[in-house]
Design a protein around this motif. Sequence first.
Motif, PDB file in Angstrom:
ATOM      1  N   VAL A  60       2.510 -66.302  45.479  1.00  0.00           N
ATOM      2  CA  VAL A  60       3.661 -65.840  44.698  1.00  0.00           C
ATOM      3  C   VAL A  60       3.224 -65.539  43.265  1.00  0.00           C
ATOM      4  O   VAL A  60       2.430 -66.264  42.671  1.00  0.00           O
ATOM      5  N   LYS A  61       3.768 -64.455  42.696  1.00  0.00           N
ATOM      6  CA  LYS A  61       3.459 -64.067  41.331  1.00  0.00           C
ATOM      7  C   LYS A  61       4.602 -64.464  40.393  1.00  0.00           C
ATOM      8  O   LYS A  61       5.757 -64.592  40.818  1.00  0.00           O
ATOM      9  N   LEU A  62       4.295 -64.609  39.123  1.00  0.00           N
ATOM     10  CA  LEU A  62       5.310 -65.007  38.143  1.00  0.00           C
ATOM     11  C   LEU A  62       6.454 -63.999  38.088  1.00  0.00           C
ATOM     12  O   LEU A  62       7.617 -64.384  37.923  1.00  0.00           O
ATOM     13  N   SER A  63       6.147 -62.718  38.269  1.00  0.00           N
ATOM     14  CA  SER A  63       7.178 -61.680  38.217  1.00  0.00           C
ATOM     15  C   SER A  63       8.196 -61.794  39.351  1.00  0.00           C
ATOM     16  O   SER A  63       9.287 -61.229  39.271  1.00  0.00           O
ATOM     17  N   GLU A  64       7.850 -62.548  40.401  1.00  0.00           N
ATOM     18  CA  GLU A  64       8.751 -62.717  41.548  1.00  0.00           C
ATOM     19  C   GLU A  64       9.690 -63.903  41.392  1.00  0.00           C
ATOM     20  O   GLU A  64      10.632 -64.057  42.181  1.00  0.00           O
ATOM     21  N   ILE A  65       9.460 -64.728  40.392  1.00  0.00           N
ATOM     22  CA  ILE A  65      10.250 -65.946  40.216  1.00  0.00           C
ATOM     23  C   ILE A  65      11.592 -65.634  39.551  1.00  0.00           C
ATOM     24  O   ILE A  65      11.653 -65.023  38.484  1.00  0.00           O
ATOM     25  N   THR A  66      12.666 -66.079  40.195  1.00  0.00           N
ATOM     26  CA  THR A  66      14.005 -65.911  39.628  1.00  0.00           C
ATOM     27  C   THR A  66      14.648 -67.250  39.265  1.00  0.00           C
ATOM     28  O   THR A  66      15.624 -67.281  38.521  1.00  0.00           O
TER      29      THR A  66
ATOM     30  N   LEU B  17      10.775 -66.975  28.956  1.00  0.00           N
ATOM     31  CA  LEU B  17      10.902 -66.226  30.208  1.00  0.00           C
ATOM     32  C   LEU B  17      12.182 -65.399  30.208  1.00  0.00           C
ATOM     33  O   LEU B  17      13.198 -65.796  29.629  1.00  0.00           O
ATOM     34  N   LYS B  18      12.152 -64.265  30.889  1.00  0.00           N
ATOM     35  CA  LYS B  18      13.319 -63.388  30.963  1.00  0.00           C
ATOM     36  C   LYS B  18      13.917 -63.406  32.366  1.00  0.00           C
ATOM     37  O   LYS B  18      13.192 -63.397  33.365  1.00  0.00           O
ATOM     38  N   ASN B  19      15.241 -63.442  32.421  1.00  0.00           N
ATOM     39  CA  ASN B  19      15.975 -63.329  33.691  1.00  0.00           C
ATOM     40  C   ASN B  19      15.560 -64.380  34.717  1.00  0.00           C
ATOM     41  O   ASN B  19      15.423 -64.105  35.909  1.00  0.00           O
ATOM     42  N   VAL B  20      15.365 -65.601  34.250  1.00  0.00           N
ATOM     43  CA  VAL B  20      15.033 -66.708  35.141  1.00  0.00           C
ATOM     44  C   VAL B  20      16.072 -67.813  34.965  1.00  0.00           C
ATOM     45  O   VAL B  20      16.334 -68.261  33.846  1.00  0.00           O
ATOM     46  N   GLU B  21      16.662 -68.248  36.070  1.00  0.00           N
ATOM     47  CA  GLU B  21      17.640 -69.338  36.025  1.00  0.00           C
ATOM     48  C   GLU B  21      16.905 -70.672  36.005  1.00  0.00           C
ATOM     49  O   GLU B  21      15.971 -70.893  36.784  1.00  0.00           O
ATOM     50  N   ILE B  22      17.327 -71.582  35.113  1.00  0.00           N
ATOM     51  CA  ILE B  22      16.742 -72.913  35.038  1.00  0.00           C
ATOM     52  C   ILE B  22      17.729 -73.876  35.699  1.00  0.00           C
ATOM     53  O   ILE B  22      18.881 -73.986  35.273  1.00  0.00           O
TER      54      ILE B  22
ATOM     55  N   LEU C 232      10.793 -71.379  49.573  1.00  0.00           N
ATOM     56  CA  LEU C 232      11.495 -70.659  48.507  1.00  0.00           C
ATOM     57  C   LEU C 232      10.516 -69.767  47.737  1.00  0.00           C
ATOM     58  O   LEU C 232       9.843 -70.215  46.804  1.00  0.00           O
ATOM     59  N   LYS C 233      10.454 -68.514  48.115  1.00  0.00           N
ATOM     60  CA  LYS C 233       9.469 -67.596  47.533  1.00  0.00           C
ATOM     61  C   LYS C 233       9.804 -67.163  46.113  1.00  0.00           C
ATOM     62  O   LYS C 233       8.920 -66.711  45.376  1.00  0.00           O
ATOM     63  N   THR C 234      11.052 -67.278  45.722  1.00  0.00           N
ATOM     64  CA  THR C 234      11.437 -66.855  44.369  1.00  0.00           C
ATOM     65  C   THR C 234      11.754 -68.043  43.458  1.00  0.00           C
ATOM     66  O   THR C 234      12.274 -67.859  42.369  1.00  0.00           O
ATOM     67  N   THR C 235      11.455 -69.254  43.932  1.00  0.00           N
ATOM     68  CA  THR C 235      11.716 -70.468  43.143  1.00  0.00           C
ATOM     69  C   THR C 235      10.415 -71.176  42.820  1.00  0.00           C
ATOM     70  O   THR C 235       9.549 -71.330  43.683  1.00  0.00           O
ATOM     71  N   ALA C 236      10.286 -71.605  41.584  1.00  0.00           N
ATOM     72  CA  ALA C 236       9.135 -72.403  41.157  1.00  0.00           C
ATOM     73  C   ALA C 236       9.624 -73.791  40.763  1.00  0.00           C
ATOM     74  O   ALA C 236      10.773 -73.966  40.344  1.00  0.00           O
TER      75      ALA C 236
ATOM     76  N   LEU D 222       0.723 -72.089  39.485  1.00  0.00           N
ATOM     77  CA  LEU D 222       0.809 -70.732  38.945  1.00  0.00           C
ATOM     78  C   LEU D 222       0.511 -70.707  37.446  1.00  0.00           C
ATOM     79  O   LEU D 222      -0.147 -69.796  36.949  1.00  0.00           O
ATOM     80  N   GLU D 223       1.033 -71.706  36.728  1.00  0.00           N
ATOM     81  CA  GLU D 223       0.785 -71.832  35.290  1.00  0.00           C
ATOM     82  C   GLU D 223       0.483 -73.301  35.001  1.00  0.00           C
ATOM     83  O   GLU D 223       1.247 -74.186  35.405  1.00  0.00           O
ATOM     84  N   LYS D 224      -0.608 -73.577  34.302  1.00  0.00           N
ATOM     85  CA  LYS D 224      -0.992 -74.949  33.981  1.00  0.00           C
ATOM     86  C   LYS D 224      -0.508 -75.352  32.582  1.00  0.00           C
ATOM     87  O   LYS D 224      -0.380 -74.515  31.695  1.00  0.00           O
ATOM     88  N   ARG D 225      -0.241 -76.637  32.445  1.00  0.00           N
ATOM     89  CA  ARG D 225       0.047 -77.248  31.143  1.00  0.00           C
ATOM     90  C   ARG D 225       1.108 -76.472  30.359  1.00  0.00           C
ATOM     91  O   ARG D 225       0.861 -75.960  29.280  1.00  0.00           O
ATOM     92  N   ILE D 226       2.297 -76.391  30.916  1.00  0.00           N
ATOM     93  CA  ILE D 226       3.351 -75.630  30.256  1.00  0.00           C
ATOM     94  C   ILE D 226       4.216 -76.504  29.346  1.00  0.00           C
ATOM     95  O   ILE D 226       5.211 -76.031  28.793  1.00  0.00           O
ATOM     96  N   GLU D 227       3.852 -77.778  29.180  1.00  0.00           N
ATOM     97  CA  GLU D 227       4.594 -78.638  28.258  1.00  0.00           C
ATOM     98  C   GLU D 227       4.465 -78.096  26.834  1.00  0.00           C
ATOM     99  O   GLU D 227       3.451 -77.513  26.465  1.00  0.00           O
ATOM    100  N   THR D 228       5.500 -78.294  26.031  1.00  0.00           N
ATOM    101  CA  THR D 228       5.555 -77.718  24.689  1.00  0.00           C
ATOM    102  C   THR D 228       4.436 -78.228  23.788  1.00  0.00           C
ATOM    103  O   THR D 228       3.863 -77.472  23.010  1.00  0.00           O
ATOM    104  N   HIS D 229       4.128 -79.494  23.875  1.00  0.00           N
ATOM    105  CA  HIS D 229       3.044 -80.071  23.079  1.00  0.00           C
ATOM    106  C   HIS D 229       2.050 -80.727  24.018  1.00  0.00           C
ATOM    107  O   HIS D 229       2.438 -81.461  24.924  1.00  0.00           O
TER     108      HIS D 229
END
Length: 280
Positions: free
Chosen positions: A98-104, A123-128, A146-150, A166-173
């Motif tokens: 799955v690619k990041l562009s596919e995540i909703t 991120l744009k157009n992604v529901e949290i 779930l192919k569109t959920t991360a 898909l993305e490592k270490r995404i914590e703010t600090h």
Amino acid sequence: MAKKKKLSIAIQGIATSFHEVAALTYFNEPIDTIECLSFHRLCESLKNGEADYAVMAIENSIAGSILPNYFLLQEYHFSIIGELYLPIHMHLLTLPGVKLSEITTIESHPMAIRQCAEYLHALKNVEIRESDDTALSAKRVKEMKLKTTAAIANEHAAKKYGLQILEKRIETHKKNFTRFLVLTKRSHDKKESNKASLSFEVANEVGSLADALMTFKNNSINLTKIQSIPIIGKPSEYSIHIDVEWKRRKQYDDAMHQVLLQVKNLNVLGEYKKGKIEYK
């Protein structure tokens, strides 16, 4: 020779959650974990004797204090016997390919979401979406395909459920840690303690809180945490929770004798050995 029975540890979340990692790290031996999808259930598990101990997150260096857990500490009157500072690394997990562009949709525990707020806001157009547990979110992605959920979770969850990071270490600090408390119903030997968690109330008068805190200062006691909690049913009144550390036990004992005369409803939530903060 009889085989030693494993300790039963109540954790918030399921296997591979940060709570399980904290429990395994603290006890450093094989344990049986009791999975609880809420902190209230965790406390009930310990109260009812299903668990020998419970491991409860109390604060995070990015997201701050978990205020509802202070209310639970007051309600259940457990004893804090230890603490652990666990380095927290958040990863974005998806099904393989799955690619990041596919995540909703991105889902995780509310505290994990708060720790990754900077990344998520970009991120744009992604529901949290909030869930009961980081590892449970990873499990849902895998089992429901779930192919569109991360999910935001740790590398242990990625390995267990066969998900890609898909993305490592995404914590703010990057120096991110969560402080966990180790709870029990039983009293314990306090000989090696050099830290305590206390709660008390003070009169609604000018300087009443400052006077109590100065008593600790005058006895060379280091105040490492202060948190006010509203007292239910008493508007404008608060319970004060503090953590203190000492080098000599006598300094702490002398301070406590004096503070007893200055505050109301003083409660020693636990005396224990200070945990180490080691960034990884």
